[in-house]
Motif scaffolding. Sequence first.
Motif, PDB file in Angstrom:
ATOM      1  N   THR A   3       0.826  -1.222   0.000  1.00 36.58           N
ATOM      2  CA  THR A   3       0.000   0.000   0.000  1.00 36.58           C
ATOM      3  C   THR A   3       0.854   1.265   0.000  1.00 36.58           C
ATOM      4  O   THR A   3       0.395   2.320  -0.427  1.00 36.58           O
ATOM      5  CB  THR A   3      -0.980   0.038   1.192  1.00 36.58           C
ATOM      6  OG1 THR A   3      -0.230   0.084   2.414  1.00 36.58           O
ATOM      7  CG2 THR A   3      -1.905  -1.158   1.180  1.00 36.58           C
ATOM      8  N   TYR A  35       0.375   5.103  -2.028  1.00 39.83           N
ATOM      9  CA  TYR A  35       0.568   6.495  -1.571  1.00 39.83           C
ATOM     10  C   TYR A  35       1.682   7.165  -2.376  1.00 39.83           C
ATOM     11  O   TYR A  35       1.614   8.358  -2.690  1.00 39.83           O
ATOM     12  CB  TYR A  35       0.855   6.528  -0.063  1.00 39.83           C
ATOM     13  CG  TYR A  35      -0.389   6.201   0.746  1.00 39.83           C
ATOM     14  CD1 TYR A  35      -1.334   7.185   1.019  1.00 39.83           C
ATOM     15  CD2 TYR A  35      -0.651   4.895   1.155  1.00 39.83           C
ATOM     16  CE1 TYR A  35      -2.502   6.875   1.712  1.00 39.83           C
ATOM     17  CE2 TYR A  35      -1.812   4.577   1.844  1.00 39.83           C
ATOM     18  CZ  TYR A  35      -2.735   5.568   2.118  1.00 39.83           C
ATOM     19  OH  TYR A  35      -3.899   5.268   2.784  1.00 39.83           O
ATOM     20  N   THR A  90       1.513  10.479  -4.900  1.00 39.02           N
ATOM     21  CA  THR A  90       2.510  11.549  -4.740  1.00 39.02           C
ATOM     22  C   THR A  90       3.184  11.868  -6.073  1.00 39.02           C
ATOM     23  O   THR A  90       3.359  13.036  -6.433  1.00 39.02           O
ATOM     24  CB  THR A  90       3.574  11.119  -3.695  1.00 39.02           C
ATOM     25  OG1 THR A  90       2.902  10.765  -2.494  1.00 39.02           O
ATOM     26  CG2 THR A  90       4.578  12.229  -3.435  1.00 39.02           C
ATOM     27  N   VAL A 119       5.925  12.150   0.256  1.00 35.64           N
ATOM     28  CA  VAL A 119       4.821  11.199   0.451  1.00 35.64           C
ATOM     29  C   VAL A 119       4.132  11.341   1.817  1.00 35.64           C
ATOM     30  O   VAL A 119       2.919  11.106   1.932  1.00 35.64           O
ATOM     31  CB  VAL A 119       5.283   9.746   0.166  1.00 35.64           C
ATOM     32  CG1 VAL A 119       6.290   9.247   1.172  1.00 35.64           C
ATOM     33  CG2 VAL A 119       4.112   8.787   0.078  1.00 35.64           C
ATOM     34  N   SER A 120       4.851  11.791   2.832  1.00 37.82           N
ATOM     35  CA  SER A 120       4.212  11.932   4.153  1.00 37.82           C
ATOM     36  C   SER A 120       3.105  12.982   4.095  1.00 37.82           C
ATOM     37  O   SER A 120       2.029  12.796   4.674  1.00 37.82           O
ATOM     38  CB  SER A 120       5.228  12.324   5.225  1.00 37.82           C
ATOM     39  OG  SER A 120       6.115  11.272   5.453  1.00 37.82           O
ATOM     40  N   SER A 180       0.143  11.521   2.225  1.00 36.95           N
ATOM     41  CA  SER A 180      -0.565  10.447   2.938  1.00 36.95           C
ATOM     42  C   SER A 180      -1.269  10.947   4.205  1.00 36.95           C
ATOM     43  O   SER A 180      -1.995  10.193   4.834  1.00 36.95           O
ATOM     44  CB  SER A 180       0.387   9.288   3.263  1.00 36.95           C
ATOM     45  OG  SER A 180       1.398   9.709   4.129  1.00 36.95           O
ATOM     46  N   SER A 181      -1.076  12.228   4.544  1.00 36.07           N
ATOM     47  CA  SER A 181      -1.793  12.753   5.721  1.00 36.07           C
ATOM     48  C   SER A 181      -3.128  13.398   5.325  1.00 36.07           C
ATOM     49  O   SER A 181      -3.881  13.845   6.185  1.00 36.07           O
ATOM     50  CB  SER A 181      -0.910  13.749   6.474  1.00 36.07           C
ATOM     51  OG  SER A 181      -0.744  14.894   5.678  1.00 36.07           O
ATOM     52  N   ARG A 231      -6.548   9.227   1.815  1.00 37.09           N
ATOM     53  CA  ARG A 231      -6.662   7.979   2.590  1.00 37.09           C
ATOM     54  C   ARG A 231      -8.009   7.291   2.327  1.00 37.09           C
ATOM     55  O   ARG A 231      -8.083   6.079   2.170  1.00 37.09           O
ATOM     56  CB  ARG A 231      -6.475   8.221   4.093  1.00 37.09           C
ATOM     57  CG  ARG A 231      -5.136   8.846   4.445  1.00 37.09           C
ATOM     58  CD  ARG A 231      -4.720   8.562   5.874  1.00 37.09           C
ATOM     59  NE  ARG A 231      -4.291   7.193   6.038  1.00 37.09           N
ATOM     60  CZ  ARG A 231      -3.050   6.750   5.781  1.00 37.09           C
ATOM     61  NH1 ARG A 231      -2.110   7.573   5.371  1.00 37.09           N
ATOM     62  NH2 ARG A 231      -2.759   5.480   5.936  1.00 37.09           N
ATOM     63  N   ASP A 279       4.550   9.575  10.334  1.00 40.35           N
ATOM     64  CA  ASP A 279       3.619   8.437  10.321  1.00 40.35           C
ATOM     65  C   ASP A 279       2.962   8.243  11.692  1.00 40.35           C
ATOM     66  O   ASP A 279       1.776   7.930  11.788  1.00 40.35           O
ATOM     67  CB  ASP A 279       4.355   7.131   9.963  1.00 40.35           C
ATOM     68  CG  ASP A 279       4.719   7.048   8.492  1.00 40.35           C
ATOM     69  OD1 ASP A 279       4.217   7.863   7.705  1.00 40.35           O
ATOM     70  OD2 ASP A 279       5.513   6.151   8.131  1.00 40.35           O
TER      71      ASP A 279
END
Length: 234
Positions: free
Chosen positions: A40, A44, A48, A109-110, A113-114, A119, A194
């Motif tokens: 997964t 993400y 990005t 990517v962080s 993905s937030s 999500r 994360d």
Amino acid sequence: MESSNNKKKITIAIDGFSSCGKSTFAREIAARLGYIFIDTGAMYRAVTLYALDHGAITSGILDHDKLISLLDEIRIAFRFNPERGASDIYVNGERVEGRIRTIEVSNCVSAVSSIAEVRTKLVALQQEMGRDKGIVMDGRDIGTVVFPDAELKIFMTADPAVRARRRYDELRAKGEEVSLAEIEANIRNRDLADQNRAISPLRRADDAITLDNSHMSVEEQMEWFMQQFARVTC
Ligand code: DC
């Protein structure tokens, strides 16, 4: 090796920190059990990359509204590649397996993905992929959010210095010009991001078993895994 063919298929959730070898571990399990493997993190990363390619991230700054406006047009699919013995990820028909692993994507990517909308879209897709069980999925929220009822949940961890060295060797082998310090900083930043994001932060599910693979070979990890698998399927 034990065959799983005559056994009822289960869902295996693998979560943990960045660069712990989750995907290698999960891919190997899937190959031995004849299960589907889904990375997964690649999903993400693919969103990005799309954001970078379509002007939703410029000079490292994410344009939140622009990314959300692009989401509906992003179609993600996995296709098995017999040469690699694993599935490659495609975005809108383009194979992006190589391009999603660069340090540029890792650094952005962080933030992507937030975002709640990202999500929601990816979790729905992941749940659909695992509907029939017989799946090994790795990520950060698989045992807590995507498949809270998974029969086997593993939480992977390893020393950050060991993880940085592994990722460094991997990127250098592909010819990327990176420094060990840069990789270690990226791993530590992503660990923090994360664990501290508001939505679906990385945490060990209460019913997960921990695997610290800092000093374990892949074969040792497989032996450990087959014991856990036998325990839940017998
Ligand atoms: O596993 P990876 O390092 O390729 O994942 C890339 C990023 O995606 C990671 O920094 C956190 C995010 N991610 C996530 O938020 N949820 C997942 N289920 C998988 C990855």
